[in-house]
Scaffold this active site. Structure first.
Site, PDB file in Angstrom:
ATOM      1  N   THR A 196       0.829  -1.202   0.000  1.00 57.44           N
ATOM      2  CA  THR A 196       0.000   0.000   0.000  1.00 57.44           C
ATOM      3  C   THR A 196       0.862   1.250   0.000  1.00 57.44           C
ATOM      4  O   THR A 196       0.432   2.307  -0.461  1.00 57.44           O
ATOM      5  CB  THR A 196      -0.959  -0.016   1.205  1.00 57.44           C
ATOM      6  OG1 THR A 196      -1.682  -1.248   1.218  1.00 57.44           O
ATOM      7  CG2 THR A 196      -1.955   1.123   1.152  1.00 57.44           C
TER       8      THR A 196
ATOM      9  N   TYR B 260       5.962 -13.543   2.681  1.00 58.94           N
ATOM     10  CA  TYR B 260       4.687 -13.212   2.050  1.00 58.94           C
ATOM     11  C   TYR B 260       4.375 -14.314   1.045  1.00 58.94           C
ATOM     12  O   TYR B 260       5.013 -14.413   0.000  1.00 58.94           O
ATOM     13  CB  TYR B 260       4.803 -11.859   1.358  1.00 58.94           C
ATOM     14  CG  TYR B 260       3.494 -11.157   1.099  1.00 58.94           C
ATOM     15  CD1 TYR B 260       2.266 -11.760   1.374  1.00 58.94           C
ATOM     16  CD2 TYR B 260       3.480  -9.867   0.598  1.00 58.94           C
ATOM     17  CE1 TYR B 260       1.072 -11.101   1.145  1.00 58.94           C
ATOM     18  CE2 TYR B 260       2.295  -9.189   0.352  1.00 58.94           C
ATOM     19  CZ  TYR B 260       1.095  -9.812   0.626  1.00 58.94           C
ATOM     20  OH  TYR B 260      -0.081  -9.150   0.389  1.00 58.94           O
TER      21      TYR B 260
ATOM     22  N   LYS C 255       2.650 -14.553   6.131  1.00 58.63           N
ATOM     23  CA  LYS C 255       1.540 -13.758   5.631  1.00 58.63           C
ATOM     24  C   LYS C 255       1.025 -14.401   4.355  1.00 58.63           C
ATOM     25  O   LYS C 255       1.807 -14.727   3.455  1.00 58.63           O
ATOM     26  CB  LYS C 255       1.981 -12.318   5.353  1.00 58.63           C
ATOM     27  CG  LYS C 255       0.848 -11.431   4.824  1.00 58.63           C
ATOM     28  CD  LYS C 255       1.289 -10.002   4.614  1.00 58.63           C
ATOM     29  CE  LYS C 255       0.114  -9.145   4.121  1.00 58.63           C
ATOM     30  NZ  LYS C 255       0.471  -7.729   3.921  1.00 58.63           N
TER      31      LYS C 255
END
Length: 312
Positions: A57, A144, A170
């Site tokens: 983000t 991730y 994640k």
């Protein structure tokens, strides 16, 4: 200097909401330090468990290593005394090591390791990649699980066995069988966080699979709503969750899905809508159209979730 050991960091992050602050840019799409610091001060004033600087983000994929280091350092300076600040690492193994070491030097508590850039890889290669990065830093490392970096339960366990600072998993795939295998094999040795877009949509079912937290992009512009949603998830209050999904999250997804890449753009649009403009997104992303921004502004008002002090 880090305030947490990797194990302490994992314990801090696993029981609170996490977020990735946007990176503010000026009219020339250069980092706007004043706007970024202002945003960080606001984000860290709420009861959030951790902030990941220069992440997805935060458009970390558009930042040079030097810019990423600068962004992380500013985040530590502005928010690190009250909220753990983590960084991101990506690209080649050497670049990810540079990101990790720069983040540690800047005072970050840990980092999220993004998938290797533009190549296919199998489990041994993934293990060696992550292992090299874990060995390069003392900070906590979270992998991730997405794109070309899909970690088997055995690879995750091998990393956990060999690196004390490997602390988290994640997920951005939502493969129930894979998540179940990873959690069953590794248990409380790691903490698990959801990373599917938009995370609130999947938060309750993923909680049942061991993912006690997730990263909320909308926290950037409606922090109180995002924190209330997380409390409902942890309480497993399905009625309250469904009410919030219908009131805001699902209509928000409808706007997000209009254009590829809007997952980041809509967050900066939300900040613009509430009077906390963080500038435009960098290419290859594109800003919300005026019509889409108007729809988002109207939705925030209709949902009754305008943050205190907003000028919407």
């Amino acid at each position: 200097m880090a305030q947490y050991t990797p194990a302490e960091l994992a314990n801090k992050l696993k029981d609170g909401l996490l977020s990735f602050p946007v990176t503010a840019f000026d009219a020339n799409l250069e980092i706007d330090e004043a706007a970024y610091r202002k945003h960080l001060a606001w984000q860290s004033s709420f009861d959030v468990a951790g902030l990941f600087a220069a992440g997805g983000t935060g458009e970390g994929f558009t930042l040079t290593p030097e810019e990423a280091s600068k962004v992380v350092r500013m985040a530590v300076e502005e928010a690190g005394s009250s909220v753990p600040v983590l960084a991101s690492a990506g690209g080649s193994t050497k670049q990810a090591i540079q990101n990790a070491q720069d983040a540690e030097a800047a005072g970050a508590e840990g980092l999220l390791l993004l998938p290797p850039y533009l190549t296919e890889c199998d489990q041994e290669g993934l293990y060696q990649h992550v292992s090299a990065i874990c060995s390069s830093t003392k900070t906590g490392v979270i992998v991730y699980n997405r794109a070309n970096a899909v970690y088997s339960a055995d690879t995750v366990a091998r990393l956990a066995d060999n690196h004390e600072n490997f602390i988290g998993f994640k997920d951005a795939l939502g493969d129930i069988e894979q998540i179940t295998k990873v959690y069953a094999k590794n248990g409380d040795r790691l903490f698990y966080l959801g990373g599917l877009p938009t995370a609130e949509t999947f938060a309750l079912p993923l909680l049942q699979l061991g993912m006690s937290t997730y990263s909320s992009a909308m926290y950037n512009f409606v922090p109180e709503f995002a924190l209330d949603f997380y409390k409902d998830v942890r309480a497993q209050d399905r009625v309250a969750i469904n009410e919030k999904l219908n009131r805001f999250v699902l209509p928000y997804l409808e706007i997000r899905d209009r254009v590829k890449g809007y997952g980041v753009s809509i967050v900066k649009g939300g900040l613009k809508a509430i009077g906390r403009d963080a500038g435009s997104v960098r290419p290859p992303l594109q800003d919300l159209t005026e019509a889409d921004l108007a729809d988002l502004s109207a939705l925030i008002q209709k949902a009754g979730i305008v943050p205190a002090g907003a000028t919407l």
